[in-house]
Write a protein that holds these residues in place. Structure first.
Motif, PDB file in Angstrom:
ATOM      1  N   GLU A  71       0.801  -1.217   0.000  1.00  0.00           N
ATOM      2  CA  GLU A  71       0.000   0.000   0.000  1.00  0.00           C
ATOM      3  C   GLU A  71       0.838   1.275   0.000  1.00  0.00           C
ATOM      4  OE1 GLU A  71      -0.733  -2.495   2.307  1.00  0.00           O
ATOM      5  OE2 GLU A  71      -2.521  -3.277   1.320  1.00  0.00           O
ATOM      6  N   ASN A  72       2.105   1.161  -0.356  1.00  0.00           N
ATOM      7  CA  ASN A  72       2.993   2.309  -0.303  1.00  0.00           C
ATOM      8  C   ASN A  72       3.830   2.354  -1.572  1.00  0.00           C
ATOM      9  OD1 ASN A  72       5.576   3.685   0.229  1.00  0.00           O
ATOM     10  ND2 ASN A  72       4.801   3.907   2.320  1.00  0.00           N
ATOM     11  N   VAL A  73       4.035   3.537  -2.127  1.00  0.00           N
ATOM     12  CA  VAL A  73       4.788   3.683  -3.366  1.00  0.00           C
ATOM     13  C   VAL A  73       6.194   3.093  -3.239  1.00  0.00           C
ATOM     14  CG1 VAL A  73       5.614   6.018  -2.855  1.00  0.00           C
ATOM     15  CG2 VAL A  73       5.406   5.280  -5.238  1.00  0.00           C
ATOM     16  N   ASN A  74       6.782   3.168  -2.064  1.00  0.00           N
ATOM     17  CA  ASN A  74       8.145   2.646  -1.878  1.00  0.00           C
ATOM     18  C   ASN A  74       8.211   1.131  -2.065  1.00  0.00           C
ATOM     19  OD1 ASN A  74       9.141   5.242  -1.297  1.00  0.00           O
ATOM     20  ND2 ASN A  74       8.540   5.033   0.847  1.00  0.00           N
ATOM     21  N   LEU A  75       7.108   0.444  -1.807  1.00  0.00           N
ATOM     22  CA  LEU A  75       7.094  -1.013  -1.938  1.00  0.00           C
ATOM     23  C   LEU A  75       6.961  -1.476  -3.388  1.00  0.00           C
ATOM     24  CD1 LEU A  75       4.785  -1.830   1.102  1.00  0.00           C
ATOM     25  CD2 LEU A  75       7.279  -2.044   0.974  1.00  0.00           C
ATOM     26  N   VAL A  76       6.444  -0.608  -4.273  1.00  0.00           N
ATOM     27  CA  VAL A  76       6.255  -1.004  -5.674  1.00  0.00           C
ATOM     28  C   VAL A  76       7.239  -0.332  -6.624  1.00  0.00           C
ATOM     29  CG1 VAL A  76       3.825  -1.607  -5.397  1.00  0.00           C
ATOM     30  CG2 VAL A  76       4.440   0.740  -6.037  1.00  0.00           C
ATOM     31  N   GLU A  77       7.934   0.675  -6.154  1.00  0.00           N
ATOM     32  CA  GLU A  77       8.893   1.430  -6.975  1.00  0.00           C
ATOM     33  C   GLU A  77       9.899   0.508  -7.664  1.00  0.00           C
ATOM     34  OE1 GLU A  77      10.595   4.910  -8.521  1.00  0.00           O
ATOM     35  OE2 GLU A  77       9.021   5.006  -7.016  1.00  0.00           O
ATOM     36  N   THR A  78      10.338  -0.502  -6.952  1.00  0.00           N
ATOM     37  CA  THR A  78      11.363  -1.410  -7.467  1.00  0.00           C
ATOM     38  C   THR A  78      10.892  -2.261  -8.653  1.00  0.00           C
ATOM     39  OG1 THR A  78      12.895  -3.160  -6.829  1.00  0.00           O
ATOM     40  CG2 THR A  78      10.766  -3.190  -5.781  1.00  0.00           C
ATOM     41  N   TYR A  79       9.574  -2.313  -8.883  1.00  0.00           N
ATOM     42  CA  TYR A  79       9.034  -3.157  -9.953  1.00  0.00           C
ATOM     43  C   TYR A  79       8.850  -2.425 -11.282  1.00  0.00           C
ATOM     44  CZ  TYR A  79       8.202  -6.369  -6.128  1.00  0.00           C
ATOM     45  OH  TYR A  79       8.369  -7.201  -5.053  1.00  0.00           O
ATOM     46  N   LYS A  80       9.214  -1.138 -11.326  1.00  0.00           N
ATOM     47  CA  LYS A  80       9.108  -0.408 -12.597  1.00  0.00           C
ATOM     48  C   LYS A  80       9.917  -1.132 -13.666  1.00  0.00           C
ATOM     49  CE  LYS A  80      10.209   3.906 -11.743  1.00  0.00           C
ATOM     50  NZ  LYS A  80      10.273   5.365 -11.562  1.00  0.00           N
ATOM     51  N   GLY A  81       9.309  -1.311 -14.844  1.00  0.00           N
ATOM     52  CA  GLY A  81       9.978  -1.991 -15.947  1.00  0.00           C
ATOM     53  C   GLY A  81       9.789  -3.492 -15.934  1.00  0.00           C
ATOM     54  N   SER A  82       9.144  -4.037 -14.909  1.00  0.00           N
ATOM     55  CA  SER A  82       8.936  -5.484 -14.798  1.00  0.00           C
ATOM     56  C   SER A  82       7.676  -5.911 -15.540  1.00  0.00           C
ATOM     57  CB  SER A  82       8.802  -5.891 -13.327  1.00  0.00           C
ATOM     58  OG  SER A  82       9.978  -5.598 -12.619  1.00  0.00           O
ATOM     59  N   LEU A  83       7.651  -7.176 -15.931  1.00  0.00           N
ATOM     60  CA  LEU A  83       6.483  -7.752 -16.594  1.00  0.00           C
ATOM     61  C   LEU A  83       5.547  -8.356 -15.568  1.00  0.00           C
ATOM     62  CD1 LEU A  83       8.181  -9.566 -19.602  1.00  0.00           C
ATOM     63  CD2 LEU A  83       6.843  -7.459 -19.678  1.00  0.00           C
ATOM     64  N   LEU A  84       4.239  -8.272 -15.845  1.00  0.00           N
ATOM     65  CA  LEU A  84       3.236  -8.995 -15.075  1.00  0.00           C
ATOM     66  C   LEU A  84       2.894 -10.250 -15.859  1.00  0.00           C
ATOM     67  CD1 LEU A  84       0.719  -6.243 -13.899  1.00  0.00           C
ATOM     68  CD2 LEU A  84       2.216  -7.636 -12.465  1.00  0.00           C
ATOM     69  N   GLN A  85       2.867 -11.380 -15.179  1.00  0.00           N
ATOM     70  CA  GLN A  85       2.628 -12.644 -15.861  1.00  0.00           C
ATOM     71  C   GLN A  85       1.549 -13.467 -15.145  1.00  0.00           C
ATOM     72  OE1 GLN A  85       6.603 -14.452 -15.902  1.00  0.00           O
ATOM     73  NE2 GLN A  85       6.815 -13.784 -18.021  1.00  0.00           N
ATOM     74  N   VAL A  86       0.996 -14.411 -15.881  1.00  0.00           N
ATOM     75  CA  VAL A  86       0.144 -15.446 -15.317  1.00  0.00           C
ATOM     76  C   VAL A  86       0.668 -16.788 -15.821  1.00  0.00           C
ATOM     77  CG1 VAL A  86      -1.944 -14.050 -15.093  1.00  0.00           C
ATOM     78  CG2 VAL A  86      -1.559 -15.339 -17.186  1.00  0.00           C
ATOM     79  N   HIS A  87       0.408 -17.815 -15.055  1.00  0.00           N
ATOM     80  CA  HIS A  87       0.755 -19.165 -15.484  1.00  0.00           C
ATOM     81  C   HIS A  87      -0.380 -19.672 -16.360  1.00  0.00           C
ATOM     82  CE1 HIS A  87       1.667 -23.478 -15.205  1.00  0.00           C
ATOM     83  NE2 HIS A  87       2.915 -23.048 -15.079  1.00  0.00           N
ATOM     84  N   THR A  88      -0.057 -20.477 -17.351  1.00  0.00           N
ATOM     85  CA  THR A  88      -1.089 -20.968 -18.270  1.00  0.00           C
ATOM     86  C   THR A  88      -2.177 -21.748 -17.545  1.00  0.00           C
ATOM     87  OG1 THR A  88       0.314 -22.877 -18.770  1.00  0.00           O
ATOM     88  CG2 THR A  88       0.389 -21.021 -20.313  1.00  0.00           C
ATOM     89  N   SER A  89      -1.872 -22.305 -16.388  1.00  0.00           N
ATOM     90  CA  SER A  89      -2.896 -23.039 -15.629  1.00  0.00           C
ATOM     91  C   SER A  89      -3.991 -22.103 -15.109  1.00  0.00           C
ATOM     92  CB  SER A  89      -2.252 -23.788 -14.457  1.00  0.00           C
ATOM     93  OG  SER A  89      -1.692 -22.866 -13.531  1.00  0.00           O
ATOM     94  N   GLN A  90      -3.750 -20.780 -15.126  1.00  0.00           N
ATOM     95  CA  GLN A  90      -4.726 -19.806 -14.650  1.00  0.00           C
ATOM     96  C   GLN A  90      -5.707 -19.359 -15.738  1.00  0.00           C
ATOM     97  OE1 GLN A  90      -1.235 -17.445 -12.819  1.00  0.00           O
ATOM     98  NE2 GLN A  90      -3.043 -16.665 -11.761  1.00  0.00           N
ATOM     99  N   LEU A  91      -5.516 -19.819 -16.967  1.00  0.00           N
ATOM    100  CA  LEU A  91      -6.383 -19.378 -18.057  1.00  0.00           C
ATOM    101  C   LEU A  91      -7.765 -19.992 -17.932  1.00  0.00           C
ATOM    102  CD1 LEU A  91      -3.973 -19.528 -21.121  1.00  0.00           C
ATOM    103  CD2 LEU A  91      -4.560 -17.573 -19.687  1.00  0.00           C
ATOM    104  N   ASP A  92      -8.761 -19.229 -18.324  1.00  0.00           N
ATOM    105  CA  ASP A  92     -10.145 -19.674 -18.310  1.00  0.00           C
ATOM    106  C   ASP A  92     -10.428 -20.372 -19.639  1.00  0.00           C
ATOM    107  OD1 ASP A  92     -12.838 -20.017 -18.059  1.00  0.00           O
ATOM    108  OD2 ASP A  92     -13.335 -17.886 -17.957  1.00  0.00           O
ATOM    109  N   ASP A  93     -10.904 -21.592 -19.575  1.00  0.00           N
ATOM    110  CA  ASP A  93     -11.189 -22.352 -20.798  1.00  0.00           C
ATOM    111  C   ASP A  93     -12.582 -22.081 -21.352  1.00  0.00           C
ATOM    112  OD1 ASP A  93      -8.710 -23.568 -20.777  1.00  0.00           O
ATOM    113  OD2 ASP A  93      -9.391 -25.270 -19.587  1.00  0.00           O
ATOM    114  N   HIS A  94     -13.281 -21.117 -20.804  1.00  0.00           N
ATOM    115  CA  HIS A  94     -14.669 -20.898 -21.194  1.00  0.00           C
ATOM    116  C   HIS A  94     -14.832 -19.671 -22.082  1.00  0.00           C
ATOM    117  CE1 HIS A  94     -14.721 -23.784 -18.118  1.00  0.00           C
ATOM    118  NE2 HIS A  94     -15.712 -23.389 -17.387  1.00  0.00           N
ATOM    119  N   LEU A  95     -14.017 -19.569 -23.112  1.00  0.00           N
ATOM    120  CA  LEU A  95     -14.156 -18.453 -24.047  1.00  0.00           C
ATOM    121  C   LEU A  95     -15.377 -18.695 -24.924  1.00  0.00           C
ATOM    122  CD1 LEU A  95     -10.490 -17.889 -25.269  1.00  0.00           C
ATOM    123  CD2 LEU A  95     -11.738 -16.616 -23.539  1.00  0.00           C
ATOM    124  N   GLY A  96     -16.030 -17.609 -25.305  1.00  0.00           N
ATOM    125  CA  GLY A  96     -17.179 -17.727 -26.185  1.00  0.00           C
ATOM    126  C   GLY A  96     -16.730 -18.009 -27.616  1.00  0.00           C
TER     127      GLY A  96
END
Length: 173
Positions: A71-96
């Motif tokens: 909840e503080n800018v100092n805790l997230v500052e270090t992540y600038k330039g980083s990628l956000l990822q998900v594991h393929t096991s988290q994908l929803d198989d219920h696409l229309g």
């Protein structure tokens, strides 16, 4: 296919309460950044930090995301330039019907109904009402921008790794 998919890139912080500005690369930001969802921050290209989404909102061309226990800018500052990822096991198989994940489209070859090869999809842009597929032609041509609309994209054949289009006038000039 890799087991990890990039869903966004943290480009900056936003405010002092731990929000980060994300350039999103996900098909469904409202689902991916839903409060309580698990994401992974790829730090320095080799270390994944698991985080739980606390909040998400859109602001201008960015997605603003905050994480639990950060909840503080100092805790997230270090992540600038980083990628956000998900594991393929988290994908929803219920696409229309007619819905696809970006990673299913990127890399497919694009050809006209007459069988003329245009190139391969290298990127997907989401500038507004519809997605735009950036197609890299074979050899040294200029990139072709294909709007993902019914008038142009006639068929997506995942099992054959190709997309059939009817180019609008001037699209391939």
């Amino acid at each position: 296919m890799t087991d990890w998919l990039n869903v966004g890139k943290i480009v900056n912080t936003h405010g002092i309460h731990g929000e980060v500005r994300v350039i999103s690369k996900t098909d469904f930001p409202e689902q991916r950044y839903k409060a309580g969802n698990m994401l992974y921050i790829l730090k320095d290209g080799n270390h994944r930090v698991p985080v739980t989404v606390r909040s998400w909102r859109q602001h201008k061309q960015f997605d603003l995301v905050s994480f639990e226990d950060m909840e503080n800018v100092n805790l997230v500052e270090t992540y600038k330039g980083s990628l956000l990822q998900v594991h393929t096991s988290q994908l929803d198989d219920h696409l229309g019907e007619g819905e696809f994940y970006y990673h299913e489209i990127i890399g497919l070859s694009v050809e006209t109904e007459e069988g003329k090869l245009i190139g391969a999809v290298k990127e997907i842009l989401s500038p507004g009402a519809n997605d735009v597929w950036v197609v890299q032609p074979e050899g040294k041509g200029k990139e072709v921008l294909i709007p993902y609309i019914d008038d142009v994209v006639k068929e997506i054949k995942l099992n054959e790794q190709k997309i059939i289009i009817t180019p609008m006038e001037g699209l391939l000039d």
